[in-house]
Enzyme design. Structure first.
Site, mmCIF file in Angstrom:
data_model
loop_
_atom_site.group_PDB
_atom_site.id
_atom_site.type_symbol
_atom_site.label_atom_id
_atom_site.label_comp_id
_atom_site.label_asym_id
_atom_site.label_seq_id
_atom_site.Cartn_x
_atom_site.Cartn_y
_atom_site.Cartn_z
ATOM 1 N N TYR A 33 65.928 1.426 68.674
ATOM 2 C CA TYR A 33 66.681 1.504 67.428
ATOM 3 C C TYR A 33 66.916 2.963 67.068
ATOM 4 O O TYR A 33 66.042 3.808 67.270
ATOM 5 C CB TYR A 33 65.901 0.853 66.283
ATOM 6 N N HIS A 193 66.563 -4.997 55.436
ATOM 7 C CA HIS A 193 66.057 -4.527 56.723
ATOM 8 C C HIS A 193 64.543 -4.622 56.841
ATOM 9 O O HIS A 193 63.973 -4.207 57.864
ATOM 10 C CB HIS A 193 66.554 -3.102 57.002
ATOM 11 N N ARG A 223 79.072 1.573 64.316
ATOM 12 C CA ARG A 223 77.895 1.527 65.172
ATOM 13 C C ARG A 223 77.932 0.211 65.931
ATOM 14 O O ARG A 223 78.727 -0.665 65.604
ATOM 15 C CB ARG A 223 76.596 1.661 64.370
ATOM 16 N N ASN A 225 75.434 -3.058 67.576
ATOM 17 C CA ASN A 225 74.138 -3.710 67.662
ATOM 18 C C ASN A 225 74.283 -4.812 68.710
ATOM 19 O O ASN A 225 75.402 -5.194 69.046
ATOM 20 C CB ASN A 225 73.743 -4.293 66.301
ATOM 21 N N GLU A 268 77.755 -6.582 68.483
ATOM 22 C CA GLU A 268 78.480 -6.434 67.219
ATOM 23 C C GLU A 268 78.998 -5.005 67.111
ATOM 24 O O GLU A 268 78.222 -4.056 67.250
ATOM 25 C CB GLU A 268 77.547 -6.694 66.032
ATOM 26 N N TYR A 319 61.609 -9.912 68.041
ATOM 27 C CA TYR A 319 62.459 -9.916 66.840
ATOM 28 C C TYR A 319 63.871 -10.402 67.160
ATOM 29 O O TYR A 319 64.475 -11.159 66.392
ATOM 30 C CB TYR A 319 62.500 -8.508 66.221
ATOM 31 N N LYS A 320 64.382 -9.999 68.296
ATOM 32 C CA LYS A 320 65.727 -10.421 68.681
ATOM 33 C C LYS A 320 65.774 -11.881 69.147
ATOM 34 O O LYS A 320 66.845 -12.421 69.385
ATOM 35 C CB LYS A 320 66.276 -9.512 69.799
HETATM 36 C C1 HEM Z 1 69.474 -5.777 61.297
HETATM 37 C C2 HEM Z 1 70.206 -1.023 61.503
HETATM 38 C C3 HEM Z 1 73.768 -1.385 58.260
HETATM 39 C C4 HEM Z 1 72.495 -5.952 57.488
HETATM 40 C C5 HEM Z 1 69.427 -4.465 61.690
HETATM 41 C C6 HEM Z 1 68.667 -3.969 62.817
HETATM 42 C C7 HEM Z 1 68.858 -2.635 62.850
HETATM 43 C C8 HEM Z 1 69.764 -2.280 61.779
HETATM 44 C C9 HEM Z 1 68.245 -1.655 63.853
HETATM 45 C C10 HEM Z 1 67.854 -4.801 63.825
HETATM 46 C C11 HEM Z 1 68.863 -5.394 64.792
HETATM 47 C C12 HEM Z 1 68.378 -6.133 66.009
HETATM 48 O O1 HEM Z 1 67.309 -5.882 66.561
HETATM 49 O O2 HEM Z 1 69.129 -6.994 66.518
HETATM 50 C C13 HEM Z 1 71.252 -0.707 60.646
HETATM 51 C C14 HEM Z 1 71.838 0.608 60.509
HETATM 52 C C15 HEM Z 1 72.858 0.490 59.601
HETATM 53 C C16 HEM Z 1 72.886 -0.890 59.178
HETATM 54 C C17 HEM Z 1 71.370 1.860 61.260
HETATM 55 C C18 HEM Z 1 73.823 1.503 59.056
HETATM 56 C C19 HEM Z 1 74.001 2.707 59.532
HETATM 57 C C20 HEM Z 1 73.689 -2.630 57.719
HETATM 58 C C21 HEM Z 1 74.443 -3.074 56.585
HETATM 59 C C22 HEM Z 1 74.090 -4.357 56.356
HETATM 60 C C23 HEM Z 1 73.100 -4.728 57.361
HETATM 61 C C24 HEM Z 1 75.455 -2.243 55.792
HETATM 62 C C25 HEM Z 1 74.651 -5.188 55.257
HETATM 63 C C26 HEM Z 1 74.733 -6.478 55.242
HETATM 64 C C27 HEM Z 1 71.569 -6.287 58.460
HETATM 65 C C28 HEM Z 1 70.978 -7.609 58.578
HETATM 66 C C29 HEM Z 1 70.104 -7.569 59.667
HETATM 67 C C30 HEM Z 1 70.176 -6.214 60.206
HETATM 68 C C31 HEM Z 1 71.261 -8.803 57.693
HETATM 69 C C32 HEM Z 1 69.192 -8.715 60.153
HETATM 70 C C33 HEM Z 1 67.936 -8.657 59.311
HETATM 71 C C34 HEM Z 1 67.052 -9.897 59.458
HETATM 72 O O3 HEM Z 1 66.392 -10.049 60.512
HETATM 73 O O4 HEM Z 1 67.011 -10.717 58.532
HETATM 74 N N1 HEM Z 1 70.094 -3.421 61.094
HETATM 75 N N2 HEM Z 1 71.905 -1.580 59.836
HETATM 76 N N3 HEM Z 1 72.881 -3.645 58.157
HETATM 77 N N4 HEM Z 1 71.058 -5.476 59.436
HETATM 78 FE FE1 HEM Z 1 71.453 -3.530 59.584
#
Ligand code: HEM
Length: 346
Positions: A33, A193, A223, A225, A268, A319-320
């Site tokens: 990450y 998060h 970005r 994912n 994504e 987690y994934k």
């Molecule tokens: C999950 C980073 C922006 C919503 C994650 C994960 C990372 C991450 C590392 C884990 C993903 C995985 O292992 O598959 C970031 C970064 C962001 C960002 C660096 C911006 C620079 C956002 C924004 C939202 C969001 C704006 C708004 C909805 C989520 C959600 C998850 C997630 C819903 C899944 C969480 C869960 O397990 O319930 N994000 N994210 N992210 N992110 Fe973000």
């Protein structure tokens, strides 16, 4: 009537397009990450083609994905929410996306001014012509965020910024990868998060939060994912876990040919955009999926994805949701190496 031959040819050309536009996410043989943001609208060339010039991306799945979204929204209203204070941001999001579509697809999509605050929107792919007055809900057939998500493949979340924090206070999310928009709506960026391993310790999310709070209009960022998904299933929201969860067990029992057909690398491309009028942050999530059997046709992708999957730490794989079959996926990709040509005799 279409002949079988025509069907096969059509499938092949769609597959070719999906491989050519696939945003392969791995820059190295190891994945961790990070706050991996970069300015948007930059062309990326890959061994198979290219992607990345536009904020919104329309491909051969356009109609099929929009049809799926309509069915999901009709069945489950919690996939769409606009808290009352977010109504201006929803208009701002719709209008920004219409401008992006007009810029990226000028032949098919046009936004024209017809008077003060009066506009004509044309979507030539879907045969839509809509006059509307900006901010006047009576001039659109639907709530603006829902209206525009019926015309883009992206899911959308809108974040309100107040008290030095960001809150997910609106969105239309039908293709979530193992989370629930209905559960998360109203939560802060930091709370959402909370379940992600490692990121608190490593400061990834706090850095992302600071970055997003400073985001400026007209400077979109993006970005990627990724995860693995079984079958071409876009809607993997928590609500439907009983439907897709068991596949993570049963996929271990299938033969290799079926494994390569059904396990997909799911990527994504996420865009982060400060909306110019409301000041909200728009988060676009565009989902791409490629089965391992097609991924393996691009040899640098095959080799790299195998390395990443084999090396991924267990807490991240857990987690994934891929811990039970990622080793097999890595081995499947290794075994799919092209056979070297047989040596020719002297
Ligand atoms: C999950 C980073 C922006 C919503 C994650 C994960 C990372 C991450 C590392 C884990 C993903 C995985 O292992 O598959 C970031 C970064 C962001 C960002 C660096 C911006 C620079 C956002 C924004 C939202 C969001 C704006 C708004 C909805 C989520 C959600 C998850 C997630 C819903 C899944 C969480 C869960 O397990 O319930 N994000 N994210 N992210 N992110 Fe973000």
């Amino acid at each position: 009537m279409t002949s079988t031959l025509d069907n096969t040819a059509a499938k092949t050309s769609a597959e070719t397009e999906l491989i050519a536009g696939f945003p392969f996410p791995f820059l190295e043989d190891r994945y961790r990450y990070s706050t991996n943001v970069e300015p948007a609208e930059q062309l990326v060339t890959t061994p198979a083609g290219q992607w990345g010039t536009a904020v919104v991306d329309i491909d051969c799945e356009y109609r099929a994905e929009l049809d799926q979204r309509a069915v999901i929204l009709a069945a489950d209203p919690t996939r769409h929410a606009v808290l009352p204070h977010m109504a201006p941001a929803a208009w701002d999001a719709m209008f920004t996306l219409m401008r992006e579509l007009d810029a990226a697809y000028p032949e098919q999509m046009q936004l024209r001014s017809t008077g003060p605050d009066e506009w004509l929107w044309r979507n030539g792919i879907l045969g839509i012509e809509q006059h509307f007055r900006y901010g006047d809900a009576t001039t659109l057939p639907d709530e603006p965020l829902r209206y525009i998500t019926s015309q883009v493949q992206e899911d959308i979340a809108l974040l309100d910024q107040r008290n030095d924090q960001l809150f997910v206070d609106a969105g239309v999310v039908t293709f979530a990868a193992d989370w629930s928009f209905g559960f998360d709506v109203g939560m802060s960026f930091l709370e959402i998060h909370g379940p992600v391993p490692r990121v608190r310790r490593e400061g990834v999310i706090t850095r992302a939060h600071e970055f997003l709070k400073r985001l400026q209009p007209h400077q979109p960022y993006r970005r990627t994912n990724w995860t693995l998904t079984i079958d071409r299933r876009l809607d993997m929201s928590t609500e439907l876990y009983p439907e897709w969860g068991p596949d993570r067990e049963t996929i271990q029992l299938v033969d290799d040919a079926e494994f390569g057909r059904r396990v997909h690398l799911r990527v994504e491309v996420q865009h982060l955009i400060r909306l110019p009028d409301s000041g909200a942050v728009m988060f676009l999530i565009r989902t791409y999926m490629l089965p391992l059997e097609q991924l393996a046709t691009v040899d640098p992708w095959r080799r790299r994805a195998a390395e990443v999957l084999a090396e991924l730490p267990a807490d991240m794989a857990e987690y994934k949701g891929i811990i039970k079959y990622r080793d097999r996926a890595a081995q499947w990709l290794r075994d799919a190496a092209p056979t070297p040509p047989a040596p020719t005799g002297p």
